[in-house]
Design a protein around this motif. Structure first.
Motif, PDB file in Angstrom:
ATOM      1  N   ILE A  62     -24.539  53.114 123.107  1.00 24.05           N
ATOM      2  CA  ILE A  62     -23.489  52.182 122.682  1.00 24.05           C
ATOM      3  C   ILE A  62     -22.214  52.949 122.330  1.00 24.05           C
ATOM      4  N   GLY A  63     -22.370  54.087 121.655  1.00 18.09           N
ATOM      5  CA  GLY A  63     -21.213  54.910 121.330  1.00 18.09           C
ATOM      6  C   GLY A  63     -20.508  55.434 122.572  1.00 18.09           C
ATOM      7  N   LEU A  64     -21.289  55.895 123.553  1.00 19.04           N
ATOM      8  CA  LEU A  64     -20.700  56.417 124.789  1.00 19.04           C
ATOM      9  C   LEU A  64     -20.019  55.324 125.597  1.00 19.04           C
ATOM     10  N   TYR A 136     -10.102  54.116 119.154  1.00 19.42           N
ATOM     11  CA  TYR A 136     -11.237  55.038 119.069  1.00 19.42           C
ATOM     12  C   TYR A 136     -12.025  54.829 117.779  1.00 19.42           C
ATOM     13  N   MET A 137     -11.341  54.443 116.715  1.00 16.85           N
ATOM     14  CA  MET A 137     -12.067  54.110 115.485  1.00 16.85           C
ATOM     15  C   MET A 137     -12.979  52.902 115.729  1.00 16.85           C
ATOM     16  N   ASN A 138     -12.465  51.884 116.420  1.00 20.06           N
ATOM     17  CA  ASN A 138     -13.294  50.732 116.775  1.00 20.06           C
ATOM     18  C   ASN A 138     -14.492  51.167 117.607  1.00 20.06           C
ATOM     19  N   ALA A 139     -14.258  52.051 118.561  1.00 23.82           N
ATOM     20  CA  ALA A 139     -15.348  52.519 119.430  1.00 23.82           C
ATOM     21  C   ALA A 139     -16.414  53.266 118.630  1.00 23.82           C
ATOM     22  N   LEU A 140     -15.987  54.063 117.667  1.00 22.44           N
ATOM     23  CA  LEU A 140     -16.948  54.808 116.854  1.00 22.44           C
ATOM     24  C   LEU A 140     -17.679  53.920 115.850  1.00 22.44           C
ATOM     25  N   CYS A 141     -17.110  52.766 115.555  1.00 18.80           N
ATOM     26  CA  CYS A 141     -17.781  51.829 114.651  1.00 18.80           C
ATOM     27  C   CYS A 141     -18.857  51.006 115.356  1.00 18.80           C
ATOM     28  N   MET A 142     -18.813  50.933 116.672  1.00 15.77           N
ATOM     29  CA  MET A 142     -19.817  50.150 117.404  1.00 15.77           C
ATOM     30  C   MET A 142     -21.241  50.665 117.200  1.00 15.77           C
ATOM     31  N   PRO A 143     -21.509  51.980 117.331  1.00 12.03           N
ATOM     32  CA  PRO A 143     -22.869  52.441 117.055  1.00 12.03           C
ATOM     33  C   PRO A 143     -23.278  52.188 115.603  1.00 12.03           C
ATOM     34  N   LEU A 144     -22.326  52.296 114.690  1.00 10.62           N
ATOM     35  CA  LEU A 144     -22.604  52.009 113.289  1.00 10.62           C
ATOM     36  C   LEU A 144     -22.973  50.539 113.101  1.00 10.62           C
ATOM     37  N   LEU A 145     -22.271  49.662 113.788  1.00 11.56           N
ATOM     38  CA  LEU A 145     -22.578  48.234 113.730  1.00 11.56           C
ATOM     39  C   LEU A 145     -23.983  47.960 114.259  1.00 11.56           C
ATOM     40  N   PHE A 146     -24.323  48.553 115.398  1.00 14.50           N
ATOM     41  CA  PHE A 146     -25.657  48.353 115.971  1.00 14.50           C
ATOM     42  C   PHE A 146     -26.735  48.888 115.035  1.00 14.50           C
ATOM     43  N   TYR A 147     -26.551  50.109 114.562  1.00 15.26           N
ATOM     44  CA  TYR A 147     -27.586  50.744 113.734  1.00 15.26           C
ATOM     45  C   TYR A 147     -27.769  50.026 112.395  1.00 15.26           C
ATOM     46  N   THR A 167     -31.565  44.166 120.146  1.00 18.11           N
ATOM     47  CA  THR A 167     -31.007  45.175 121.040  1.00 18.11           C
ATOM     48  C   THR A 167     -30.525  44.542 122.345  1.00 18.11           C
ATOM     49  N   LEU A 168     -31.356  43.681 122.920  1.00 21.57           N
ATOM     50  CA  LEU A 168     -30.966  43.014 124.165  1.00 21.57           C
ATOM     51  C   LEU A 168     -29.735  42.142 123.968  1.00 21.57           C
ATOM     52  N   LEU A 169     -29.702  41.395 122.879  1.00 23.10           N
ATOM     53  CA  LEU A 169     -28.553  40.528 122.622  1.00 23.10           C
ATOM     54  C   LEU A 169     -27.292  41.342 122.340  1.00 23.10           C
ATOM     55  N   PHE A 170     -27.431  42.428 121.604  1.00 21.60           N
ATOM     56  CA  PHE A 170     -26.283  43.275 121.292  1.00 21.60           C
ATOM     57  C   PHE A 170     -25.698  43.878 122.563  1.00 21.60           C
ATOM     58  N   LEU A 171     -26.571  44.410 123.424  1.00 20.03           N
ATOM     59  CA  LEU A 171     -26.107  45.060 124.646  1.00 20.03           C
ATOM     60  C   LEU A 171     -25.491  44.080 125.643  1.00 20.03           C
ATOM     61  N   THR A 172     -25.893  42.822 125.585  1.00 13.85           N
ATOM     62  CA  THR A 172     -25.356  41.841 126.530  1.00 13.85           C
ATOM     63  C   THR A 172     -24.211  41.014 125.948  1.00 13.85           C
ATOM     64  N   CYS A 173     -23.807  41.315 124.739  1.00 16.55           N
ATOM     65  CA  CYS A 173     -22.688  40.588 124.131  1.00 16.55           C
ATOM     66  C   CYS A 173     -21.381  41.252 124.571  1.00 16.55           C
ATOM     67  N   PRO A 175     -18.239  40.177 124.950  1.00 23.24           N
ATOM     68  CA  PRO A 175     -16.993  40.055 124.174  1.00 23.24           C
ATOM     69  C   PRO A 175     -16.896  41.072 123.036  1.00 23.24           C
ATOM     70  N   LEU A 176     -18.031  41.433 122.463  1.00 23.59           N
ATOM     71  CA  LEU A 176     -18.026  42.432 121.397  1.00 23.59           C
ATOM     72  C   LEU A 176     -17.509  43.770 121.918  1.00 23.59           C
ATOM     73  N   PHE A 177     -17.936  44.152 123.108  1.00 22.56           N
ATOM     74  CA  PHE A 177     -17.481  45.407 123.708  1.00 22.56           C
ATOM     75  C   PHE A 177     -16.055  45.290 124.248  1.00 22.56           C
ATOM     76  N   LEU A 178     -15.729  44.141 124.840  1.00 23.05           N
ATOM     77  CA  LEU A 178     -14.398  43.973 125.412  1.00 23.05           C
ATOM     78  C   LEU A 178     -13.308  43.995 124.346  1.00 23.05           C
ATOM     79  N   TYR A 179     -13.647  43.641 123.118  1.00 26.91           N
ATOM     80  CA  TYR A 179     -12.663  43.559 122.035  1.00 26.91           C
ATOM     81  C   TYR A 179     -12.336  44.926 121.425  1.00 26.91           C
ATOM     82  N   ILE A 180     -13.118  45.936 121.741  1.00 27.68           N
ATOM     83  CA  ILE A 180     -12.950  47.268 121.134  1.00 27.68           C
ATOM     84  C   ILE A 180     -11.524  47.810 121.248  1.00 27.68           C
TER      85      ILE A 180
END
Length: 186
Positions: A62-64, A136-147, A167-173, A175-180
Motif C-alpha cells: 500500500i505504501g509503494l 507524499y505525506m498523504n502517501a505515507l499515511c496510507m500504510p498507517l491508515l491500513f495498519y 484487506t480486500l475492501l481497502f485494496l479495492t477502494c 477513491p481512497l487511493f485516487l485522493y492521495i
C-alpha cells in the motif's frame, strides 16, 4: 444520477435502470458468497506466522502504490487547497495575516486552520509552495491508515476472516487511493 453537461452548470437528472442495478447487486452478492466460502476454508488453517508476513507485505505494498501514484500523478493544488497554500505562503514570506480577518479566506473557513497548520509546517520543512510534500505525506499515511484499521479489527474480533475482508475492501477502494495527491482533506 445527476449528469453535469459541459455547456451548462445545471445538472440533468437521469433515472437509473432498476434491472441493471439489481443484476449488478446479485452478481456482487454471489461473488461475495463464493469468496466467503473460500476465505472460511483458508481461515481454518493454522497460519499465524504467514498472517503476520501477509499484513507486513500488504502494508508495504500500500505504501509503494501510494508513493508511486503520487510520483506519476501531476496534480497541482487548486480551489481550497490552492488558497490554503497561498495563505501559508503569505504568512511565511510577508508575515501577513490579513486572510484571518473578513473578507479574508480564513475568516470564512476557520475549520481549515488545522490543515493550514500542516501545510505551513510542511512548507517550513520542505520549502514554500512545495505542495508535493503534502502529497507524499498523504502517501505515507496510507500504510498507517491500513495498519491501524487492521489493529482495530484484531482488537475487536480476534479472528482472521474480518481482516481478510478488510484487506480486500481497502485494496479495492480506488477513491481512497485516487485522493492521495490532492492537497486537501482533514
Amino acid at each position: 444520477t445527476e449528469l453535469l453537461r459541459p455547456d451548462t452548470e445545471v445538472p440533468m437528472t437521469v433515472k437509473d435502470n432498476v434491472g441493471t442495478n439489481l443484476f449488478i447487486f446479485l452478481g456482487i452478492s454471489l461473488l461475495i458468497f463464493v469468496l466467503r466460502k473460500c476465505i472460511l476454508k483458508f481461515c481454518k488453517w493454522d497460519l499465524s506466522k504467514l498472517r503476520k508476513v501477509f499484513i507486513i507485505l500488504i502494508t508495504l505494498y500500500i505504501g509503494l502504490i501510494s508513493l508511486a501514484w503520487v510520483s506519476v500523478c501531476h496534480v497541482k493544488a487548486r480551489a481550497d487547497g490552492e488558497a490554503l497554500c497561498y495563505v501559508a505562503q503569505l504568512i511565511m514570506e510577508k508575515n501577513s495575516f490579513g486572510t484571518m480577518t473578513p473578507p479574508g479566506y480564513m475568516s470564512y473557513n476557520p475549520h481549515q486552520f488545522s490543515l493550514l497548520a500542516v501545510i505551513h509546517l510542511l512548507f517550513h520543512l520542505f520549502g514554500i509552495n512545495n505542495y508535493q510534500s503534502f502529497q507524499y505525506m498523504n502517501a505515507l499515511c496510507m500504510p498507517l491508515l491500513f495498519y491501524s484499521g487492521y489493529q482495530l479489527l484484531i482488537l475487536i474480533y480476534k479472528k482472521w476472516e474480518p481482516v481478510i475482508y478488510y484487506t480486500l475492501l481497502f485494496l479495492t477502494c480506488l477513491p481512497l487511493f485516487l485522493y492521495i495527491p490532492y492537497v486537501y482533506g482533514e
